[in-house]
Enzyme design. Structure first.
Site, PDB file in Angstrom:
ATOM      1  N   GLY A   1       0.765  -1.236   0.000  1.00 51.00           N
ATOM      2  CA  GLY A   1       0.000   0.000   0.000  1.00 51.00           C
ATOM      3  C   GLY A   1       0.792   1.281   0.000  1.00 51.00           C
ATOM      4  N   GLY A   2       2.081   1.234  -0.288  1.00 57.75           N
ATOM      5  CA  GLY A   2       2.884   2.457  -0.250  1.00 57.75           C
ATOM      6  C   GLY A   2       2.375   3.527  -1.190  1.00 57.75           C
ATOM      7  CE  LYS A   3       4.940   2.333  -6.659  1.00 56.18           C
ATOM      8  NZ  LYS A   3       5.524   1.404  -5.647  1.00 56.18           N
TER       9      LYS A   3
ATOM     10  CG  ASP B   1      -1.764  -7.729  -3.787  1.00 57.79           C
ATOM     11  OD1 ASP B   1      -0.964  -6.858  -4.148  1.00 57.79           O
ATOM     12  OD2 ASP B   1      -1.480  -8.945  -3.743  1.00 57.79           O
TER      13      ASP B   1
ATOM     14  CG  ASP C   1       4.406  -0.426  -8.693  1.00 53.30           C
ATOM     15  OD1 ASP C   1       5.215   0.082  -9.489  1.00 53.30           O
ATOM     16  OD2 ASP C   1       4.757  -1.015  -7.653  1.00 53.30           O
TER      17      ASP C   1
ATOM     18  CB  CYS D   1      10.793  -1.557  -8.900  1.00 56.58           C
ATOM     19  SG  CYS D   1      10.202  -3.218  -8.542  1.00 56.58           S
TER      20      CYS D   1
END
Length: 441
Positions: A253-255, A273, A319, A372
């Protein structure tokens, strides 16, 4: 025995246990977090040893190879790797102390190997390896070195070196709750070396050792760990109050949290997810930051969800799952787990996900595709393939959405492409796509 010596021995023992867990398949962070009861200084040494061994694994094995006869038991091999790492990379640990600690550790765990370990370390102590390949010198698999040599040429060694540098712990401050100056002040009060990021107003680079569970702003939910390159996703998304936002592969959940922070919780956010354990961690992070009621969390296959929710969202973050070859300085074990033949499968999945994002996006809406990774198969080739068959989808230049002019130097064909070490950040790719107004789902 001196108490500090005893504690250092405990830290080395916990590092050895963590390396054993990693051999069994534990993620590095989970393997380290299982060490309990260590004071902060010893936890730092334990983590340094584990990350250092994994980061320099191939070099360490090349160093000890001339002095080893026959096969080593895995635990003995890890004892030797830790000792060689300390002799080669930790100036604060005298060589004799590293040798003595390894011998004592072997005596406690594999007594019959004591003489061999002592002999290997004594002989290797003054004979660092020479005439190594680039892969051995910088501890990268040969297939990665060969691939990057063809693409980066004279830049290759600087990229390999950046992957082996110890990265800062990067904190993202929730500017909706506090200020960066206040968090920096709290870090300073703890004697921790930290500095504001020159590129993002919410980012702090921590150089000192910080155990997050002991840091009050983290417990309050004021800060989250995220590399600056990952923070740029929410900037490029540029979600507006009231937008329906979908995070198709939310992970921890960072973004998603960053989108909530930047909008003051004024968007309607759905997080997907396929992994229930990851979603539990996401729920914990939302709760820790006081935003548990600001997102709908769904355990779902993102492709199926996107295909069944046509035209439902104004803003979509994809992402995508990827090789992670842009973040090897942080995921220190990933370089040993990936193979070149993994890339076609990642590409196929990424294309399928981006197609599903197109279906779920409203006419006039925005999709931010990020990975990434810097590998062409996972970045430009994915976007090009989907654009080629979706005439109502077009690129938008990310430059106007970036928070610092220096970032514009890394925009190519409208997308941000950072290689490892650029501006002190992880390798990352971000493209912004818009569905035309006349889109037909």
């Amino acid at each position: 025995m001196d108490a500090s010596v005893s504690r250092a021995g405990l830290a080395r023992d916990e590092a050895l246990k963590a390396l054993a867990r990693i051999r069994q398949g534990y993620p590095v962070s989970d393997a380290i977090q299982q060490a309990k009861g260590l004071p902060a200084r010893d936890r730092a040494l334990m983590a340094t040893l584990v990350y250092g061994v994994l980061r320099h694994l191939r070099y360490l094995d090349a160093w000890m190879k001339p002095f080893v006869r026959g096969d080593l038991e895995p635990e003995v091999q890890d004892i030797l790797r830790m000792a060689f790492y300390q002799m080669g990379f930790l100036d604060r640990v005298p060589d004799y102390a590293a040798v003595n600690a390894a011998v004592e550790q072997t005596r406690a765990r594999a007594p019959r190997a004591v003489g061999m370990v002592n002999a290997i370390l004594r002989r290797g102590q003054s004979k660092k390896p020479e005439q190594l390949s680039l892969g051995e010198r910088y501890s990268h698999p040969d297939w990665i070195v060969e691939r990057w040599q063809a693409r980066y040429g004279p830049r290759l060694e600087s990229i390999l070196e950046a992957n082996n540098a110890v990265p800062p712990l990067t904190l993202r401050v929730d500017l909706d709750r506090t200020s960066r100056a206040e968090v920096l002040e709290e870090l300073g009060n703890l004697g921790i070396d930290a500095e504001p990021s020159p590129y993002l107003p919410e980012a702090i680079r921590v150089r000192g050792s910080l155990w997050l569970e002991d840091f009050e702003p983290f417990r309050r939910g004021w800060v989250t760990v995220q590399d600056e390159s990952g923070m740029l996703v929410a900037w490029v998304l540029d979600a507006q109050p009231g937008d329906e936002v979908l995070d198709m592969a939310a992970g921890l959940g960072g973004k998603a949290l960053h989108v909530l922070e930047r909008s003051g919780g004024a968007v309607r956010l759905t997080c997907l997810d396929i992994s229930r354990p990851r979603l539990r961690r996401l729920e914990e992070n939302l709760s820790r930051t006081g935003r548990g009621d600001q997102a709908a969390i769904k355990e779902a296959n993102a492709v199926q969800f996107g295909n069944s929710h046509q035209g439902s969202f104004e803003r979509i973050i994809l992402d995508a799952p990827c090789s992670g070859l842009g973040v090897l300085r942080r995921r220190v074990d990933a370089r040993w787990k990936k193979q070149a033949n993994d890339l076609p499968a990642f590409h196929e999945t990424q294309v399928e996900l981006l197609d599903a994002a197109w279906r779920a996006c409203r006419a006039g809406g925005v999709i931010v595709y990020s990975t990434c990774s810097t590998e062409p198969e996972e970045t430009e080739a994915v976007v090009d393939e989907v654009l080629a068959r979706r005439p109502d989808l077009r690129r938008e230049d990310v430059t106007p959405y970036l928070p610092h002019p220096d970032l514009a130097s890394f925009v190519k064909n409208g997308a941000l492409s950072l290689t490892p070490g650029d501006l002190g950040m992880d390798g990352f790719y971000i493209a912004r796509l818009r569905v035309k107004k006349e889109a037909v789902q």
